[in-house]
Design an enzyme around this catalytic site. Structure first.
Site, PDB file in Angstrom:
ATOM      1  NE  ARG A 161       5.116  12.449 -22.894  1.00 27.61           N
ATOM      2  CZ  ARG A 161       5.747  13.129 -23.854  1.00 27.61           C
ATOM      3  NH1 ARG A 161       5.864  14.436 -23.804  1.00 27.61           N
ATOM      4  NH2 ARG A 161       6.229  12.513 -24.899  1.00 27.61           N
ATOM      5  CB  SER A 239       4.359   5.701 -21.942  1.00 28.63           C
ATOM      6  OG  SER A 239       4.605   5.762 -23.309  1.00 28.63           O
ATOM      7  CD  GLU A 335       3.507   9.524 -19.919  1.00 27.21           C
ATOM      8  OE1 GLU A 335       4.600   9.057 -20.264  1.00 27.21           O
ATOM      9  OE2 GLU A 335       2.646   9.895 -20.722  1.00 27.21           O
TER      10      GLU A 335
HETATM   11  C1  LIG Z   1      -2.767   4.035 -26.327  1.00 24.63           C
HETATM   12  C2  LIG Z   1      -2.328   5.340 -25.711  1.00 24.63           C
HETATM   13  C3  LIG Z   1      -1.301   6.053 -26.305  1.00 24.63           C
HETATM   14  C4  LIG Z   1      -0.868   7.265 -25.759  1.00 24.63           C
HETATM   15  N1  LIG Z   1       0.150   7.923 -26.368  1.00 24.63           N
HETATM   16  C5  LIG Z   1       0.608   9.075 -25.844  1.00 24.63           C
HETATM   17  C6  LIG Z   1       1.704   9.756 -26.478  1.00 24.63           C
HETATM   18  O1  LIG Z   1       2.221   9.338 -27.501  1.00 24.63           O
HETATM   19  N2  LIG Z   1       2.138  10.910 -25.912  1.00 24.63           N
HETATM   20  C7  LIG Z   1       1.583  11.401 -24.770  1.00 24.63           C
HETATM   21  O2  LIG Z   1       2.050  12.446 -24.311  1.00 24.63           O
HETATM   22  N3  LIG Z   1       0.535  10.799 -24.174  1.00 24.63           N
HETATM   23  C8  LIG Z   1       0.036   9.645 -24.662  1.00 24.63           C
HETATM   24  N4  LIG Z   1      -1.002   8.994 -24.058  1.00 24.63           N
HETATM   25  C9  LIG Z   1      -1.583   9.551 -22.811  1.00 24.63           C
HETATM   26  C10 LIG Z   1      -2.908  10.348 -22.985  1.00 24.63           C
HETATM   27  O3  LIG Z   1      -3.577   9.968 -24.155  1.00 24.63           O
HETATM   28  C11 LIG Z   1      -2.726  11.866 -23.002  1.00 24.63           C
HETATM   29  O4  LIG Z   1      -2.090  12.291 -21.825  1.00 24.63           O
HETATM   30  C12 LIG Z   1      -4.052  12.624 -23.176  1.00 24.63           C
HETATM   31  O5  LIG Z   1      -3.776  13.954 -23.468  1.00 24.63           O
HETATM   32  C13 LIG Z   1      -4.974  12.549 -21.966  1.00 24.63           C
HETATM   33  O6  LIG Z   1      -6.210  13.177 -22.313  1.00 24.63           O
HETATM   34  P1  LIG Z   1      -7.563  12.774 -21.607  1.00 24.63           P
HETATM   35  O7  LIG Z   1      -8.625  13.633 -22.122  1.00 24.63           O
HETATM   36  O8  LIG Z   1      -7.779  11.307 -21.713  1.00 24.63           O
HETATM   37  O9  LIG Z   1      -7.217  13.174 -20.086  1.00 24.63           O
HETATM   38  P2  LIG Z   1      -7.623  12.388 -18.774  1.00 24.63           P
HETATM   39  O10 LIG Z   1      -6.870  11.109 -18.687  1.00 24.63           O
HETATM   40  O11 LIG Z   1      -9.091  12.340 -18.648  1.00 24.63           O
HETATM   41  O12 LIG Z   1      -7.029  13.385 -17.671  1.00 24.63           O
HETATM   42  C14 LIG Z   1      -5.614  13.495 -17.516  1.00 24.63           C
HETATM   43  C15 LIG Z   1      -5.314  14.636 -16.513  1.00 24.63           C
HETATM   44  O13 LIG Z   1      -5.752  15.870 -17.075  1.00 24.63           O
HETATM   45  C16 LIG Z   1      -6.702  16.495 -16.223  1.00 24.63           C
HETATM   46  N5  LIG Z   1      -7.683  17.137 -17.107  1.00 24.63           N
HETATM   47  C17 LIG Z   1      -8.340  16.595 -18.155  1.00 24.63           C
HETATM   48  N6  LIG Z   1      -9.128  17.524 -18.722  1.00 24.63           N
HETATM   49  C18 LIG Z   1      -8.961  18.654 -18.009  1.00 24.63           C
HETATM   50  C19 LIG Z   1      -9.503  19.972 -18.113  1.00 24.63           C
HETATM   51  N7  LIG Z   1     -10.396  20.312 -19.039  1.00 24.63           N
HETATM   52  N8  LIG Z   1      -9.107  20.907 -17.195  1.00 24.63           N
HETATM   53  C20 LIG Z   1      -8.204  20.588 -16.243  1.00 24.63           C
HETATM   54  N9  LIG Z   1      -7.655  19.378 -16.100  1.00 24.63           N
HETATM   55  C21 LIG Z   1      -8.032  18.417 -16.980  1.00 24.63           C
HETATM   56  C22 LIG Z   1      -7.289  15.376 -15.382  1.00 24.63           C
HETATM   57  O14 LIG Z   1      -7.796  15.855 -14.145  1.00 24.63           O
HETATM   58  C23 LIG Z   1      -6.067  14.504 -15.185  1.00 24.63           C
HETATM   59  O15 LIG Z   1      -5.260  15.044 -14.184  1.00 24.63           O
HETATM   60  C24 LIG Z   1      -1.484   7.781 -24.585  1.00 24.63           C
HETATM   61  C25 LIG Z   1      -2.531   7.058 -23.979  1.00 24.63           C
HETATM   62  C26 LIG Z   1      -2.961   5.862 -24.546  1.00 24.63           C
HETATM   63  C27 LIG Z   1      -4.104   5.119 -23.907  1.00 24.63           C
END
Ligand SMILES: Cc1cc2nc3c(=O)[nH]c(=O)nc-3n(C[C@H](O)[C@H](O)[C@H](O)COP(=O)(O)OP(=O)(O)OC[C@H]3O[C@@H](n4cnc5c(N)ncnc54)[C@H](O)[C@@H]3O)c2cc1C
Length: 340
Positions: A161, A239, A335
Site C-alpha cells: 500500500r 480499509s 490507510e
Molecule cells: C469500498 C472500498 C473498498 C476498497 N478496497 C480496496 C482494496 O481492496 N484494495 C486497495 O488497495 N484499496 C482499496 N480501496 C481504496 C481505494 O479505492 C484505492 O486506493 C483507489 O485506488 C483510490 O483511487 P482514487 O481515484 O479514488 O484516488 P483518490 O482517493 O482520489 O486519491 C488517492 C491518492 O492518490 C493521489 N492521486 C490520485 N490520482 C492521482 C494522479 N492522477 N496523479 C497523482 N496522484 C494522484 C491523490 O492525491 C491521493 O494522494 C477501497 C476503497 C473503498 C471505498
C-alpha cells in the site's frame, strides 16, 4: 476549463467529509490536467489531484489551494496484452474490459473503487494480486521541472500500500497514464489463478472446478459485495487501517495472551496481523460518534452513516488507535491519506 470556488470536498470523497477547496477544477483531458497544474503554479497555491476520492480525506477546514478532479479518459489494449490507460479512467471499467478480452493480471483487483491514477499511488491490492505485479510504466508530469517523464515499475518503489507517489515524492508527480503488461489466456489454455485461500474457497462454493478469468472476477465481486459497504450508499474509504506487521518474536508473545490471534507470514521474520480482529477483540466494534464507526460486517472499514464530519471521524480513529495500543501495544496506521 471551469474553475469553481469554495466547492465542498465532501461531495468529491467517498467518506463524505471535508470542507471547501479554494479552487476546484475538473480536468476532462490531459491538456486540462496540465492547465490546472499551471493555474496552481501561477497562483502560488498547493495542488491536490484527486480521482474518485476513495482513499483521501480532507478535514472540515477544506483545502486552501487547488483541487483537481481527474476525469481524463483513454484505453488502448493491443493483442500482446500491453494496456495503456489514461489516469482518469474508472479502475473497475478497465479491469472489466481486460477480463472481457481474456487478459489476466488485474482480475483479482475487480470492484475496487477509484481511478487508474489512484491505483499505483496506494499500490492497490486484493485477493493475491497487486497493481505493481503487472504495471510496466507510468507517464507523469514532473511538477518540479514541468516535463512529462516515464517512470519504470522499479522507479515507483512499490511496497505494501505504498509507492513514491505516496511517501518519498508526494506531490512531485501527476500521473497521466499507466501502462500494464497483461497475459493473454487462449481458449483451452490452463489459467493460473491467484493463489488466495478465500478466493479459492469461494470458487469451490460456487462449484467451479477450472476457473476462467471471468469466473475469478465474478467470484471476487461476490466476495466483496458480501462484506464491503458500497461507498455510493454508505460513505467509507474501504480499509481504514493498514494491517500491522510485527516481528515473529512479538507475535509469539501476543499468542501467549491471545491464543486465537490470526496472522500470516509477511517475511521470514515478520507476521502480518488483522486490524479488523484487533478492533473487535479490543471491544471497539460498537464504538461510534455521530454515526461514524466500524462497519458491522467488517470492523476494519469505518463508515459515515449520519453525515458526520471530519471532527467526528478524528475522535473515532484516535480512540481506536489508543485503545488498540493500550490492549496490544500495536500502533495502527491509517490507510487513506488525510490532507491537513
Ligand atoms: C469500498 C472500498 C473498498 C476498497 N478496497 C480496496 C482494496 O481492496 N484494495 C486497495 O488497495 N484499496 C482499496 N480501496 C481504496 C481505494 O479505492 C484505492 O486506493 C483507489 O485506488 C483510490 O483511487 P482514487 O481515484 O479514488 O484516488 P483518490 O482517493 O482520489 O486519491 C488517492 C491518492 O492518490 C493521489 N492521486 C490520485 N490520482 C492521482 C494522479 N492522477 N496523479 C497523482 N496522484 C494522484 C491523490 O492525491 C491521493 O494522494 C477501497 C476503497 C473503498 C471505498
Amino acid at each position: 476549463m471551469d474553475v469553481l470556488e469554495n466547492e465542498l470536498l465532501k461531495y468529491h470523497t467517498t467518506m463524505k467529509v471535508g470542507g471547501p477547496a479554494k479552487y476546484f477544477i475538473t480536468a476532462n483531458t490531459i491538456h486540462e490536467l496540465i492547465e490546472a497544474y499551471k493555474f496552481a503554479k501561477q497562483k502560488n497555491l498547493p495542488l491536490e489531484v484527486i480521482g474518485d476520492g476513495s482513499n483521501i480525506i480532507f478535514t472540515d477546514n477544506g483545502f486552501d489551494g487547488v483541487v483537481v478532479k481527474n476525469n481524463t479518459k483513454g484505453f488502448k489494449l493491443n493483442s500482446n496484452g500491453i494496456l495503456k490507460v489514461n489516469s482518469g479512467e474508472k479502475w473497475d471499467e478497465v479491469v472489466k474490459k481486460s477480463v472481457q478480452a481474456n487478459f489476466s493480471g488485474l482480475e483479482a483487483l475487480s470492484w475496487i473503487p477509484g481511478t487508474v491514477g489512484g491505483a499505483p499511488v496506494n499500490n492497490i491490492g486484493a485477493y493475491g494480486q497487486e497493481c505493481k505485479d503487472t504495471l510496466l510504466e507510468i507517464e507523469a508530469l514532473d511538477t518540479t521541472s514541468g516535463n512529462i517523464v516515464t517512470l519504470s515499475n522499479k522507479q515507483c518503489n512499490f511496497s505494501y500500500r505504498d509507492s513514491i507517489f505516496k511517501s518519498l515524492n508526494r506531490h512531485k508527480y501527476i500521473i497521466l497514464s499507466v501502462t500494464f503488461a497483461l497475459n493473454k489466456v487462449s481458449s483451452g489454455q490452463q489459467y493460473n489463478m491467484p493463489n488466495y485461500k478465500s478466493l479459492q474457497q469461494k470458487l469451490i462454493d460456487l462449484k467451479i472446478n477450472n476457473p476462467t478469468i471471468k469466473d475469478v472476477r465474478n467470484a471476487v465481486i461476490k466476495l466483496r459485495k458480501s462484506k464491503l459497504p458500497d461507498p455510493t450508499k454508505i460513505p467509507n474509504t474501504g480499509s481504514f487501517f493498514k494491517n500491522p506487521i510485527v516481528s515473529n518474536i512479538k507475535y509469539s508473545l501476543l499468542l501467549k495472551k491471545y491464543a486465537d490471534m490470526p496472522a500470516y507470514s509477511y517475511s521470514s521474520t515478520e507476521k502480518k496481523l488483522y486490524s479488523g480482529w484487533l478492533l473487535e477483540t479490543a471491544g471497539l466494534k460498537q464504538y461510534s460518534c455521530n454515526g461514524i464507526g466500524p462497519y458491522q460486517k467488517q470492523a476494519l472499514v469505518i463508515t459515515n452513516t449520519k453525515d458526520g464530519n471530519y471532527k467526528d471521524l478524528e475522535i473515532v480513529f484516535k480512540h481506536i488507535q489508543k485503545t488498540v495500543y493500550d490492549v496490544f501495544e500495536i500502533k495502527l496506521e491509517i490507510e487513506p491519506e488525510i490532507i491537513k
